[in-house]
Design a protein around this motif. Structure first.
Motif, PDB file in Angstrom:
ATOM      1  N   LEU A   1       0.829  -1.198   0.000  1.00 24.63           N
ATOM      2  CA  LEU A   1       0.000   0.000   0.000  1.00 24.63           C
ATOM      3  C   LEU A   1       0.866   1.252   0.000  1.00 24.63           C
ATOM      4  O   LEU A   1       0.640   2.178  -0.765  1.00 24.63           O
ATOM      5  N   ALA A   2       1.891   1.269   0.847  1.00 22.19           N
ATOM      6  CA  ALA A   2       2.774   2.435   0.923  1.00 22.19           C
ATOM      7  C   ALA A   2       3.474   2.680  -0.408  1.00 22.19           C
ATOM      8  O   ALA A   2       3.563   3.820  -0.872  1.00 22.19           O
TER       9      ALA A   2
ATOM     10  N   LEU B   1       3.923  10.883  -5.399  1.00 26.68           N
ATOM     11  CA  LEU B   1       5.196  11.547  -5.686  1.00 26.68           C
ATOM     12  C   LEU B   1       5.159  12.498  -6.875  1.00 26.68           C
ATOM     13  O   LEU B   1       5.744  13.566  -6.804  1.00 26.68           O
ATOM     14  N   PRO B   2       4.480  12.169  -7.976  1.00 26.70           N
ATOM     15  CA  PRO B   2       4.496  13.104  -9.102  1.00 26.70           C
ATOM     16  C   PRO B   2       3.904  14.472  -8.778  1.00 26.70           C
ATOM     17  O   PRO B   2       4.244  15.448  -9.411  1.00 26.70           O
TER      18      PRO B   2
ATOM     19  N   ARG C   1       5.207   5.883   8.495  1.00 28.67           N
ATOM     20  CA  ARG C   1       4.771   6.467   9.772  1.00 28.67           C
ATOM     21  C   ARG C   1       3.300   6.874   9.709  1.00 28.67           C
ATOM     22  O   ARG C   1       2.550   6.655  10.659  1.00 28.67           O
ATOM     23  N   VAL C   2       2.868   7.449   8.602  1.00 29.50           N
ATOM     24  CA  VAL C   2       1.469   7.842   8.429  1.00 29.50           C
ATOM     25  C   VAL C   2       0.573   6.611   8.489  1.00 29.50           C
ATOM     26  O   VAL C   2      -0.456   6.604   9.179  1.00 29.50           O
ATOM     27  N   VAL C   3       0.959   5.556   7.786  1.00 38.03           N
ATOM     28  CA  VAL C   3       0.183   4.319   7.758  1.00 38.03           C
ATOM     29  C   VAL C   3       0.100   3.710   9.154  1.00 38.03           C
ATOM     30  O   VAL C   3      -0.976   3.322   9.614  1.00 38.03           O
ATOM     31  N   ASP C   4       1.211   3.643   9.858  1.00 41.75           N
ATOM     32  CA  ASP C   4       1.227   3.075  11.217  1.00 41.75           C
ATOM     33  C   ASP C   4       0.328   3.869  12.159  1.00 41.75           C
ATOM     34  O   ASP C   4      -0.417   3.290  12.959  1.00 41.75           O
TER      35      ASP C   4
ATOM     36  N   PRO D   1      10.834   9.893   1.994  1.00 46.00           N
ATOM     37  CA  PRO D   1       9.388   9.843   1.740  1.00 46.00           C
ATOM     38  C   PRO D   1       8.779   8.481   2.069  1.00 46.00           C
ATOM     39  O   PRO D   1       7.660   8.406   2.551  1.00 46.00           O
ATOM     40  N   GLU D   2       9.535   7.406   1.819  1.00 46.57           N
ATOM     41  CA  GLU D   2       9.025   6.068   2.126  1.00 46.57           C
ATOM     42  C   GLU D   2       8.790   5.902   3.624  1.00 46.57           C
ATOM     43  O   GLU D   2       7.777   5.351   4.040  1.00 46.57           O
ATOM     44  N   HIS D   3       9.735   6.394   4.440  1.00 45.34           N
ATOM     45  CA  HIS D   3       9.569   6.303   5.888  1.00 45.34           C
ATOM     46  C   HIS D   3       8.418   7.179   6.362  1.00 45.34           C
ATOM     47  O   HIS D   3       7.700   6.819   7.289  1.00 45.34           O
TER      48      HIS D   3
END
Length: 90
Positions: A10-11, A19-20, A42-45, A36-38
């Motif tokens: 999902l992430a 990103l675009p 964090r948002v998902v968690d 950005p991946e981290h």
């Protein structure tokens, strides 16, 4: 599928979608844990934890745009809704 794997998928999908249209990230993103991946992780968690604590679905505001909406469910699953035209304003 394991929860961690589905969150990673999902992430990655959301990151590829967002990103675009994201602003340019300053050089500090090179700091470990500040990519950005981290940030998406964090948002998902946080969204999963909040949905579980409230025992109800919650909208993930950081991943919601005028044409894209993400909802976290208490069981750790996510729902994504996409529209061809804007349906909300920020």
């Amino acid at each position: 599928m394991k929860r961690g794997m589905s969150q990673a998928i999902l992430a990655a999908g959301l990151l590829a979608f967002l990103l675009p249209v994201s602003p340019v990230v300053p050089a500090q993103s090179a700091v470990p844990g500040n990519s950005p991946e981290h940030a998406v992780d964090r948002v998902v968690d946080r969204a999963v934890a909040r949905a579980a604590a409230l025992d109800e679905p919650v909208e993930v505001g950081e991943l919601t745009t005028e044409t894209f909406r993400v909802v976290a469910h208490p069981d750790g699953t996510f729902e994504a809704e996409s529209s061809a035209e804007p349906v909300r304003v920020r």
